[in-house]
Design a protein around this motif. Structure first.
Motif, PDB file in Angstrom:
ATOM      1  N   GLY A 170       0.805  -1.222   0.000  1.00  0.00           N
ATOM      2  CA  GLY A 170       0.000   0.000   0.000  1.00  0.00           C
ATOM      3  C   GLY A 170       0.834   1.265   0.000  1.00  0.00           C
ATOM      4  O   GLY A 170       0.399   2.302  -0.508  1.00  0.00           O
ATOM      5  N   LEU A 174       0.697   4.350  -2.906  1.00  0.00           N
ATOM      6  CA  LEU A 174       0.591   5.803  -2.720  1.00  0.00           C
ATOM      7  C   LEU A 174       1.716   6.526  -3.459  1.00  0.00           C
ATOM      8  O   LEU A 174       1.506   7.555  -4.103  1.00  0.00           O
ATOM      9  CB  LEU A 174       0.671   6.149  -1.221  1.00  0.00           C
ATOM     10  CG  LEU A 174      -0.584   5.889  -0.392  1.00  0.00           C
ATOM     11  CD1 LEU A 174      -0.271   6.026   1.094  1.00  0.00           C
ATOM     12  CD2 LEU A 174      -1.703   6.856  -0.788  1.00  0.00           C
ATOM     13  N   SER A 199       1.275   7.257   4.793  1.00  0.00           N
ATOM     14  CA  SER A 199       0.644   8.335   4.003  1.00  0.00           C
ATOM     15  C   SER A 199       1.645   9.477   3.789  1.00  0.00           C
ATOM     16  O   SER A 199       1.845   9.936   2.662  1.00  0.00           O
ATOM     17  CB  SER A 199      -0.602   8.885   4.705  1.00  0.00           C
ATOM     18  OG  SER A 199      -1.413   7.870   5.220  1.00  0.00           O
ATOM     19  N   ASP A 267      -6.295   7.893   0.175  1.00  0.00           N
ATOM     20  CA  ASP A 267      -5.647   6.761   0.850  1.00  0.00           C
ATOM     21  C   ASP A 267      -6.772   5.887   1.420  1.00  0.00           C
ATOM     22  O   ASP A 267      -7.372   6.206   2.449  1.00  0.00           O
ATOM     23  CB  ASP A 267      -4.709   7.260   1.960  1.00  0.00           C
ATOM     24  CG  ASP A 267      -3.956   6.120   2.627  1.00  0.00           C
ATOM     25  OD1 ASP A 267      -4.406   4.964   2.515  1.00  0.00           O
ATOM     26  OD2 ASP A 267      -2.927   6.386   3.282  1.00  0.00           O
ATOM     27  N   LYS A 296      -5.506  -6.109   6.812  1.00  0.00           N
ATOM     28  CA  LYS A 296      -6.496  -5.288   6.104  1.00  0.00           C
ATOM     29  C   LYS A 296      -7.765  -6.102   5.782  1.00  0.00           C
ATOM     30  O   LYS A 296      -7.789  -7.319   5.944  1.00  0.00           O
ATOM     31  CB  LYS A 296      -5.877  -4.716   4.826  1.00  0.00           C
ATOM     32  CG  LYS A 296      -4.751  -3.728   5.112  1.00  0.00           C
ATOM     33  CD  LYS A 296      -5.213  -2.553   5.946  1.00  0.00           C
ATOM     34  CE  LYS A 296      -4.178  -1.465   6.133  1.00  0.00           C
ATOM     35  NZ  LYS A 296      -2.985  -1.845   6.871  1.00  0.00           N
TER      36      LYS A 296
HETATM   37  C1  LIG Z   1      -3.726   4.679   6.201  1.00  0.00           C
HETATM   38  C2  LIG Z   1      -2.681   3.762   5.611  1.00  0.00           C
HETATM   39  N1  LIG Z   1      -2.010   4.148   4.534  1.00  0.00           N
HETATM   40  C3  LIG Z   1      -1.091   3.352   3.969  1.00  0.00           C
HETATM   41  C4  LIG Z   1      -0.784   2.111   4.485  1.00  0.00           C
HETATM   42  C5  LIG Z   1       0.341   1.339   3.873  1.00  0.00           C
HETATM   43  O1  LIG Z   1       0.046   0.088   3.439  1.00  0.00           O
HETATM   44  P1  LIG Z   1       1.140  -1.080   3.442  1.00  0.00           P
HETATM   45  O2  LIG Z   1       1.350  -1.507   4.842  1.00  0.00           O
HETATM   46  O3  LIG Z   1       0.505  -2.135   2.597  1.00  0.00           O
HETATM   47  O4  LIG Z   1       2.385  -0.546   2.818  1.00  0.00           O
HETATM   48  C6  LIG Z   1      -1.488   1.658   5.608  1.00  0.00           C
HETATM   49  C7  LIG Z   1      -1.329   0.341   6.203  1.00  0.00           C
HETATM   50  O5  LIG Z   1      -0.520  -0.291   6.604  1.00  0.00           O
HETATM   51  C8  LIG Z   1      -2.438   2.513   6.212  1.00  0.00           C
HETATM   52  O6  LIG Z   1      -3.101   2.132   7.314  1.00  0.00           O
END
Ligand SMILES: Cc1ncc(COP(=O)(O)O)c(C=O)c1O
Length: 488
Positions: A170, A174, A199, A267, A296
Motif C-alpha cells: 500500500g 501511494l 501516508s 488513501d 487489512k
Molecule cells: C492509512 C494507511 N495508509 C497506507 C498504508 C500502507 O500500506 P502497506 O502496509 O501495505 O504498505 C497503511 C497500512 O498499513 C495505512 O493504514
C-alpha cells in the motif's frame, strides 16, 4: 501461557475483608477471586457481582470474605486435561479453580487462558490454497500470470474503475500514485495529522513537502476547514485518508480541490468497501491507493492496488511500476521507474479474497454493531465515528476513553490483556514524531485527543460471537469493578 494473571493474583484469604478482596479483583481485572483457608485449601469463590449484591443487602465492606463467598462452585484436579476443562467452560462457568490431591489451590482455567483474542487475523479459508497451488504447479510465481490481471479486473469493477494496477504494497501504491501525477520537489501535499506514517512517507519519497492538518471531530478524518487554511500557490494535492474505515468529507474536499485546481489522492488502505453518500471510496480522487497487508479487510500478505480515473495517468503508472520500461520496446527505458510489481501468488490470494469481500464487510458491520450495543451502556466511552452519510466498514473498531472517567486508556488496555484480549492504541499524531515535526505548523487538538485516548478492539472478520461476548464482558467487568472501588 499468555498475559493472563498468575494464580497468585486471584487468591484471597477467607479472613480478609470484602474491601481487600475487591481491591484484588480490581487489580487482577478478572471480576473474581478464589478464597483459601490458612492451609491454602480452596474454600470458596467471590465475584464482584457477589460483593455488589452484599452491599445492596446492607453488608459492609469491613466484613470478612467468608461471610459472602460462594461455597458451591465448579473446581477440578490440576491434572484434568485441558480439552476437558475447555468443555466445562461457558458463559456461566468462566473460571475453574484447580487443586492438587490435598485440595490445595494451585492453578485455574479460563477460556482466555486457552485462547488469546488477537487484534486482527486474516481469513484464508476460501479458495486461497487452491489458487496459490495452481501458481506453484504451473510455475507462474512471479508477476507474470493470469491471477494478477484477474485481481486487477475484479478489484477495478468493485471500485467502479477499470484502471486498476496491482502493486507490492500500500505504501508504494501511494508513491506510484503521486509520481504518476507528477508530484515532486517544490510541490505541497496536504495530509491529515492522524494516519499511519505510510501516508506522509509516500509524499516525502517524491521530494514534495507534506503539510499536516488536523482531523474533524465527527469523523476523525482530515478536516476540510483546516485544509482550506493551508492551501498555498505550491499546493498540488490533498490526501484524504479514510481512517479506520470511516470515509472523509468528500463533497467539501472536492470543492476545495476544484477551487484551487488540486488533485485528490485517496488513501483507502483502511476502507475497502466503505461508502461516501452511497458511492464506494476510491472513486472520488484522480487516484486512490489500497493496502492488502495481513491485517487489512482483504489481504494478499503484502500487497496494494492503485486505481486511476484517467487512462493516461494509469498507463504512465503501469510503465513506472515496471522500471519505466517502454511497453512497445522491451528493455528500452524512457524514464527511471521502480519495481513495484505484485506476484501472481499474491494475485491468486487477492482473487480468492475478493470472492468473499462482501462477507468480510458484513462481518465487520456485525462486529461493530455488537460492540456498539454493549459499549454504549458504559459511561465514558465514545463509540467510533459514524456520520449519517457514511457507510463505515469499521476496519478496526476504535473508540475513545474519556480521560476523566474511572479508568484511563492505557490501564484499560493492560487490563484487557489480562483477559486475553489484545488491543491497539491509536496512531501517534504525525506532528509529534521527529521526521515529520517540521511539517506540522499549527495546533492539532482533535488529533491529540483521539491519539491519547483512543484504542482499537479485536476486529477480525472471523471473530466469533463468543469471542465478542468475552471482550465486552471483560470491558464491562473492568469498568464496574473500578466504579465499585471508587464508590466504596
Ligand atoms: C492509512 C494507511 N495508509 C497506507 C498504508 C500502507 O500500506 P502497506 O502496509 O501495505 O504498505 C497503511 C497500512 O498499513 C495505512 O493504514
Amino acid at each position: 501461557m499468555n498475559n493472563v494473571p498468575s494464580i497468585k493474583l486471584l487468591i484471597v484469604s477467607q479472613h480478609a475483608t470484602l474491601k481487600e478482596a475487591l481491591l484484588i479483583i480490581d487489580k487482577n481485572a478478572q471480576g473474581i477471586v478464589f478464597v483459601i483457608d490458612e492451609h491454602s485449601h480452596l474454600v470458596g469463590v467471590l465475584s464482584d457481582g457477589d460483593i455488589r449484591r452484599l452491599l445492596l443487602r446492607g453488608v459492609v465492606l469491613t466484613e470478612p470474605v467468608m461471610l459472602g463467598m460462594q461455597k458451591i462452585f465448579v473446581f477440578r484436579p490440576v491434572t484434568t486435561p485441558s480439552e476437558e476443562l475447555a468443555k466445562l467452560l461457558n458463559e456461566r462457568v468462566r473460571y475453574i479453580p484447580l487443586v492438587d490431591e490435598n485440595n490445595i489451590l494451585v492453578d485455574y482455567a479460563c477460556l482466555h487462558r486457552l485462547h488469546q483474542i488477537p487484534i486482527m487475523e486474516p481469513s484464508l479459508s476460501g479458495n486461497e490454497i487452491e489458487y496459490v497451488t495452481e501458481c506453484i504447479k504451473t510455475n507462474w510465481i512471479s508477476s507474470q500470470g493470469t491471477f494478477v490481471r484477474k485481481f486487477e479486473s475484479i478489484f477495478g469493477e468493485y471500485c467502479g474503475c477499470s484502471n486498476a494496477l496491482a502493486v507490492s504494497n500500500g505504501t508504494v501504491a501511494l508513491h506510484l500514485a503521486l509520481v504518476a501525477l507528477n508530484i515532486g520537489p517544490g510541490d505541497e501535499v496536504i495530509v491529515p495529522d492522524l494516519t499511519f506514517a505510510a501516508s506522509i512517507n509516500a509524499v516525502l519519497y517524491t521530494g514534495a513537502t507534506p503539510v499536516i492538518v488536523d482531523i474533524h471531530p465527527d469523523t476523525w478524518t482530515i478536516d476540510p476547514a483546516e485544509i482550506e487554511k493551508k492551501v498555498t500557490p505550491r499546493t498540488k494535492a490533498i490526501m484524504p485518508v479514510h481512517l479506520y474505515g470511516h470515509p472523509c468529507h468528500m463533497d467539501e474536499i472536492i470543492l476545495i480541490a476544484q477551487k484551487h485546481n488540486l488533485c485528490i489522492v485517496e488513501d483507502c488502505a483502511e476502507a475497502l468497501g466503505s461508502m461516501y453518500k452511497g458511492k464506494r471510496v476510491g472513486a472520488f480522487g484522480e487516484v486512490a491507493a489500497f493496502s492488502f497487508f495481513g491485517n487489512k479487510t482483504i489481504t494478499t500478505g503484502e500487497g496494494g492496488m492503485v486505481v486511476f480515473r484517467d487512462k493516461e495517468t494509469y498507463n504512465r503508472a503501469k510503465k513506472l511500476r515496471d522500471h519505466g520500461m517502454s511497453p512497445t520496446k522491451r528493455y528500452w527505458h524512457d524514464e527511471v521507474g521502480f519495481n513495484y510489481r505484485m506476484t501472481n501468488m499474491q494475485g491468486a490470494i487477492g482473487v480468492a479474497q475478493m470472492e468473499r469481500v462482501d462477507v468480510f464487510v458484513a462481518a465487520k458491520k456485525h462486529i461493530a454493531q455488537t460492540y456498539n450495543k454493549s459499549l454504549s451502556k458504559i459511561q465514558g466511552i465514545t463509540l467510533p465515528p459514524q456520520a449519517e452519510w457514511a457507510f463505515n466498514t469499521y476496519w478496526l473498531y476504535t473508540l475513545v476513553i474519556d480521560p476523566s472517567v474511572v479508568i484511563g486508556r492505557d490501564e484499560l488496555m493492560k487490563k484487557l490483556l489480562l483477559n486475553g484480549v489484545e488491543t491497539r492504541q491509536v496512531f501517534y499524531p504525525l506532528h509529534e514524531m521527529p521526521p515529520y515535526k517540521k511539517f506540522g505548523l499549527g495546533n492539532y487538538p482533535i488529533s491529540d485527543y483521539v491519539s491519547q485516548n483512543g484504542m482499537s478492539l479485536p476486529s477480525s472478520v472471523g471473530l466469533s460471537d463468543q469471542a465478542l461476548n468475552t471482550i465486552t464482558k471483560a470491558l464491562e467487568t473492568v469498568f464496574k469493578t473500578r466504579t465499585l472501588v471508587l464508590e466504596s
